[in-house]
Design a protein around this motif. Structure first.
Motif, mmCIF file in Angstrom:
data_model
loop_
_atom_site.group_PDB
_atom_site.id
_atom_site.type_symbol
_atom_site.label_atom_id
_atom_site.label_comp_id
_atom_site.label_asym_id
_atom_site.label_seq_id
_atom_site.Cartn_x
_atom_site.Cartn_y
_atom_site.Cartn_z
ATOM 1 N N ARG A 44 0.826 -1.223 0.000
ATOM 2 C CA ARG A 44 0.000 0.000 0.000
ATOM 3 C C ARG A 44 0.851 1.260 0.000
ATOM 4 O O ARG A 44 0.346 2.343 -0.303
ATOM 5 N N THR A 45 2.132 1.164 0.326
ATOM 6 C CA THR A 45 3.013 2.326 0.233
ATOM 7 C C THR A 45 3.389 2.633 -1.214
ATOM 8 O O THR A 45 3.982 3.674 -1.489
ATOM 9 N N GLY A 46 3.088 1.707 -2.125
ATOM 10 C CA GLY A 46 3.503 1.826 -3.514
ATOM 11 C C GLY A 46 4.656 0.910 -3.860
ATOM 12 O O GLY A 46 5.003 0.738 -5.032
ATOM 13 N N MET A 47 5.282 0.316 -2.843
ATOM 14 C CA MET A 47 6.398 -0.602 -3.052
ATOM 15 C C MET A 47 5.882 -1.901 -3.658
ATOM 16 O O MET A 47 4.857 -2.427 -3.238
ATOM 17 N N THR A 48 6.593 -2.418 -4.644
ATOM 18 C CA THR A 48 6.218 -3.694 -5.247
ATOM 19 C C THR A 48 6.761 -4.831 -4.395
ATOM 20 O O THR A 48 7.945 -4.837 -4.050
ATOM 21 N N VAL A 49 5.902 -5.786 -4.059
ATOM 22 C CA VAL A 49 6.294 -6.928 -3.235
ATOM 23 C C VAL A 49 6.242 -8.180 -4.098
ATOM 24 O O VAL A 49 5.178 -8.558 -4.607
ATOM 25 N N LEU A 50 7.395 -8.806 -4.277
ATOM 26 C CA LEU A 50 7.488 -10.070 -5.003
ATOM 27 C C LEU A 50 7.729 -11.171 -3.981
ATOM 28 O O LEU A 50 8.772 -11.199 -3.323
ATOM 29 N N ALA A 51 6.760 -12.077 -3.838
ATOM 30 C CA ALA A 51 6.835 -13.123 -2.826
ATOM 31 C C ALA A 51 6.677 -14.485 -3.479
ATOM 32 O O ALA A 51 6.264 -14.602 -4.635
ATOM 33 N N SER A 52 7.015 -15.530 -2.719
ATOM 34 C CA SER A 52 6.749 -16.892 -3.170
ATOM 35 C C SER A 52 6.094 -17.668 -2.047
ATOM 36 O O SER A 52 6.334 -17.402 -0.865
ATOM 37 N N ALA A 53 5.259 -18.635 -2.421
ATOM 38 C CA ALA A 53 4.537 -19.432 -1.426
ATOM 39 C C ALA A 53 3.990 -20.688 -2.086
ATOM 40 O O ALA A 53 3.792 -20.727 -3.303
ATOM 41 N N THR A 54 3.755 -21.680 -1.261
ATOM 42 C CA THR A 54 3.076 -22.879 -1.748
ATOM 43 C C THR A 54 1.597 -22.597 -1.977
ATOM 44 O O THR A 54 1.024 -22.977 -3.001
ATOM 45 N N ASP A 55 0.983 -21.922 -1.009
ATOM 46 C CA ASP A 55 -0.447 -21.589 -1.079
ATOM 47 C C ASP A 55 -0.607 -20.080 -0.993
ATOM 48 O O ASP A 55 -0.491 -19.503 0.101
ATOM 49 N N PRO A 56 -0.860 -19.406 -2.092
ATOM 50 C CA PRO A 56 -1.024 -17.953 -2.049
ATOM 51 C C PRO A 56 -2.313 -17.572 -1.337
ATOM 52 O O PRO A 56 -3.264 -18.354 -1.286
ATOM 53 N N PRO A 57 -2.357 -16.368 -0.773
ATOM 54 C CA PRO A 57 -3.582 -15.935 -0.105
ATOM 55 C C PRO A 57 -4.656 -15.557 -1.114
ATOM 56 O O PRO A 57 -4.364 -15.314 -2.298
ATOM 57 N N SER A 58 -5.865 -15.499 -0.662
ATOM 58 C CA SER A 58 -6.952 -15.019 -1.520
ATOM 59 C C SER A 58 -6.999 -13.502 -1.439
ATOM 60 O O SER A 58 -6.356 -12.880 -0.600
ATOM 61 N N GLY A 59 -7.747 -12.913 -2.321
ATOM 62 C CA GLY A 59 -7.920 -11.466 -2.269
ATOM 63 C C GLY A 59 -7.053 -10.733 -3.262
ATOM 64 O O GLY A 59 -6.759 -11.227 -4.352
ATOM 65 N N ASP A 60 -6.610 -9.550 -2.870
ATOM 66 C CA ASP A 60 -5.973 -8.614 -3.787
ATOM 67 C C ASP A 60 -4.486 -8.926 -3.984
ATOM 68 O O ASP A 60 -3.608 -8.149 -3.612
ATOM 69 N N VAL A 61 -4.205 -10.081 -4.584
ATOM 70 C CA VAL A 61 -2.831 -10.452 -4.914
ATOM 71 C C VAL A 61 -2.779 -10.892 -6.376
ATOM 72 O O VAL A 61 -3.772 -11.366 -6.927
ATOM 73 N N ASP A 62 -1.613 -10.683 -6.994
ATOM 74 C CA ASP A 62 -1.379 -11.177 -8.350
ATOM 75 C C ASP A 62 -0.649 -12.506 -8.235
ATOM 76 O O ASP A 62 0.494 -12.545 -7.769
ATOM 77 N N VAL A 63 -1.286 -13.587 -8.634
ATOM 78 C CA VAL A 63 -0.690 -14.914 -8.505
ATOM 79 C C VAL A 63 -0.005 -15.301 -9.805
ATOM 80 O O VAL A 63 -0.596 -15.207 -10.889
ATOM 81 N N ILE A 64 1.240 -15.732 -9.705
ATOM 82 C CA ILE A 64 2.014 -16.225 -10.847
ATOM 83 C C ILE A 64 2.218 -17.717 -10.621
ATOM 84 O O ILE A 64 3.103 -18.128 -9.857
ATOM 85 N N PRO A 65 1.399 -18.575 -11.232
ATOM 86 C CA PRO A 65 1.494 -20.012 -10.963
ATOM 87 C C PRO A 65 2.655 -20.664 -11.705
ATOM 88 O O PRO A 65 2.962 -20.303 -12.844
ATOM 89 N N LEU A 66 3.290 -21.617 -11.040
ATOM 90 C CA LEU A 66 4.329 -22.415 -11.671
ATOM 91 C C LEU A 66 3.938 -23.883 -11.569
ATOM 92 O O LEU A 66 3.547 -24.347 -10.492
ATOM 93 N N PRO A 67 4.040 -24.642 -12.649
ATOM 94 C CA PRO A 67 3.662 -26.059 -12.618
ATOM 95 C C PRO A 67 4.695 -26.892 -11.871
ATOM 96 O O PRO A 67 5.857 -26.510 -11.745
#
Length: 226
Positions: free
Chosen positions: A184-207
């Motif tokens: 929300r500060t404007g900073m871009t957050v690039l994260a990784s996870a097994t199970d992404p959260p729901s809601g206002d996130v951009d999910v980049i799936p990897l097979p």
């Protein structure tokens, strides 16, 4: 805190490790100030993709642009824009340091003020005991401390690897809430996870794929001293 986050555009990118292709023919777009989550099982190349997007792992093909900086030619500039909060292996808080020692070290390395660190801790909603050892903190608080110490310098983007590793559901919710506040500060957050959260996130799936490890990765501990 008001930050101009990075924008990322990738077309057909691919990377190779010792055991073969890590990811291939991948297209993605990340807007400034987004919380973008690379999602997939362990061994799918999540960490490698974070490294590639931040100029820390060379691609073998494709086009990658980070806020006007084209990789690999301008990888050094991209590494300055996007800073690691946690990357595994290679970049985590020292478990045997006390919280206050971690803060002093980060101030010396990054040149940030005590006030900036206090503001970043407030942003992710933690108030760790500064006399405690890092490994005595709850895992969620430990991860958010790493995030806050990175955010204090106000980079355009941060990397947070394995967000949900070793965390109960309540801890995951706390960390994702903190990362949303950072975005929300404007900073871009690039994260990784097994199970992404729901809601206002951009999910980049990897097979799913066979595990391997990235090659020619910049030494992250060495990087922060430059």
């Amino acid at each position: 805190m008001d930050v101009d986050g990075v924008a990322i555009l990738a077309r057909g990118i691919a990377a190779r490790g010792p055991e073969g292709i890590i990811f291939a023919d991948l297209d993605l777009r990340v807007e400034p100030g987004a919380l973008a989550v690379v999602a997939g099982p362990s061994g799918t190349g999540r960490t490698s993709l974070l490294l590639a997007l931040s100029g820390r792992l060379p691609l073998i093909t494709g086009h990658l642009d980070v806020s006007g900086h084209v990789l690999p030619a301008q990888a050094k500039a991209v590494r300055q824009l996007i800073r690691p909060a946690r990357l595994r292996p290679g970049y985590e808080l020292e478990a045997k340091h006390r919280v206050r020692e971690a803060i002093v070290e980060r101030r010396l390395i990054s040149g940030v003020s005590e006030r900036s660190i206090d503001a970043a801790l407030d942003k992710v909603r933690i108030a760790p005991d500064r006399t405690a050892l890092i490994n005595e903190l709850h895992p969620a608080e430990r991860l958010l401390l790493a995030v806050a110490l990175t955010v204090a310098a106000e980079p355009a983007g941060i990397l947070v690897d394995d967000v949900d590793a070793g965390l109960p559901m309540s801890g995951r919710a706390q960390v994702w809430a903190g990362l949303r506040e950072v975005a929300r500060t404007g900073m871009t957050v690039l994260a990784s996870a097994t199970d992404p959260p729901s809601g206002d996130v951009d999910v980049i799936p990897l097979p799913a794929r066979e595990p391997d490890r990235p090659t020619k990765v910049l030494d992250l501990q060495e990087e922060v001293t430059r």
